[in-house]
Design an enzyme around this catalytic site. Structure first.
Site, PDB file in Angstrom:
ATOM      1  N   GLU A  50      12.279   2.768  14.509  1.00 21.71           N
ATOM      2  CA  GLU A  50      11.341   3.792  14.026  1.00 21.71           C
ATOM      3  C   GLU A  50      10.097   3.755  14.895  1.00 21.71           C
ATOM      4  O   GLU A  50      10.024   2.994  15.856  1.00 21.71           O
ATOM      5  CB  GLU A  50      10.990   3.558  12.558  1.00 21.71           C
ATOM      6  N   LYS A 101       6.526  -1.801   2.307  1.00 22.62           N
ATOM      7  CA  LYS A 101       5.295  -1.222   2.841  1.00 22.62           C
ATOM      8  C   LYS A 101       4.131  -2.167   2.527  1.00 22.62           C
ATOM      9  O   LYS A 101       3.300  -1.908   1.642  1.00 22.62           O
ATOM     10  CB  LYS A 101       5.058   0.177   2.255  1.00 22.62           C
ATOM     11  N   LEU A 154      11.158   1.265   7.387  1.00 23.26           N
ATOM     12  CA  LEU A 154      10.550   1.678   6.134  1.00 23.26           C
ATOM     13  C   LEU A 154      11.338   2.868   5.582  1.00 23.26           C
ATOM     14  O   LEU A 154      11.647   3.800   6.335  1.00 23.26           O
ATOM     15  CB  LEU A 154       9.095   2.087   6.359  1.00 23.26           C
ATOM     16  N   TYR A 178       0.840  -1.193   0.000  1.00 21.45           N
ATOM     17  CA  TYR A 178       0.000   0.000   0.000  1.00 21.45           C
ATOM     18  C   TYR A 178       0.874   1.240   0.000  1.00 21.45           C
ATOM     19  O   TYR A 178       2.080   1.179   0.242  1.00 21.45           O
ATOM     20  CB  TYR A 178      -0.948  -0.004   1.200  1.00 21.45           C
TER      21      TYR A 178
END
Length: 286
Positions: free
Chosen positions: A181, A149, A205, A31
């Site tokens: 993160e 992702k 990411l 996505y």
């Protein structure tokens, strides 16, 4: 609300996806979320490149004619259909391996992928951006390919909910003693006036906003270290902030219940926040 599904823009309540869709059964898909500004799609090429990388790595098929131009056209059609043209919004895109009888292996060649897109209004939470938020550290329990992702977000969801239950905004994920993160953001730390963030690898990411912030930091002459902040360095944290497509630059003023620095947004954070808003063509209210 109108959405796009497999070649058609239609009312949300009429959109139907097969119960055998592999996105539903396995989380087998990718996505992307793109910020929409009054000037148009922000960082469109960077989001497209990240999406393309995910498609390649997962060996996903794409619909006929799938291209950046096609996605841009659908995005603008969705914005118009939902009365969002010229306003702040987000465009969500999800591509799955399509519908097929449940089997862990890939479905037969030629199985049509499922492409879904939607557009939603977005409002910047200016008070939150100005005053800052709190966060807590949690173990990073995600898989070994966080650089993709994918729609498989269960560990992120659990961490986000644990943060919410604790009354804080974000979970700072920790693996092997370092901050990787946030549950849905990139994390930056200022120590001794220098900026630190986890390097790009399979543990994080590759954030689009992360890269823009690093570029802005270097333009401002800041010392930048793409090396993760360690948990044992918490006492040295002068500033902490988050970055993301819908997070922009978000100051963090407390971690694990303790103040970060002076307990208010710091000068490095505020300078990068202003620079990002300027890059986006936005202006914070007084």
């Amino acid at each position: 609300m109108h959405v796009y599904l497999n070649g058609e823009i239609l009312p949300l309540e009429q959109a139907r996806v097969s119960v055998e869709d592999r996105g539903f059964l396995f989380g087998d898909g990718v996505y992307e979320v793109t910020r929409v500004l009054p000037s148009g799609l922000f960082a469109e090429s960077e989001h497209w490149q990240r999406l393309q990388r995910g498609i390649r790595e997962l060996k996903l098929a794409t619909p006929e004619g799938f291209s950046k131009e096609m996605v841009r056209r659908i995005s603008h059609e969705l914005l118009e259909a939902n009365g969002l043209t010229g306003r702040q919004a987000t465009v969500y895109l999800q591509l799955t391996r399509g519908a097929a009888p449940r089997n862990h292996g890939f479905p037969p060649a030629g199985t049509p992928p499922t492409l879904y897109m939607s557009a939603s209004p977005f409002q910047v939470p200016w008070t939150q951006r100005k005053e800052g938020v709190s966060a807590l550290m949690l173990p990073d329990l995600r898989w070994a390919r966080c650089d993709l992702k994918t729609v498989n977000l269960l560990p992120n969801i659990l961490a986000k909910q644990q943060a919410r239950d604790a009354g804080v905004f974000e979970a700072l994920l920790v693996r092997d003693g370092v901050i990787t993160e946030g549950a849905s953001t990139s994390v930056f730390v200022v120590m001794d006036g220098a900026l630190y963030t986890h390097p790009k690898n399979e543990r994080i990411l590759p954030g689009v906003t992360r890269d823009i912030v690093l570029s802005l930091a270097r333009e401002q002459g800041l010392t930048v270290h793409e090396r993760p902040a360690q948990v044992v360095e918490l006492g040295r944290f002068q500033e902490v902030f988050l970055a993301g497509t819908t997070t922009d630059v978000q100051p963090v003023i407390a971690v694990n219940g303790g103040k970060v620095g002076e307990g208010k947004p710091g000068p490095v954070t505020l300078a990068l926040q202003r620079a990002l808003l300027q890059r986006m063509g936005l202006e914070a209210p007084p």
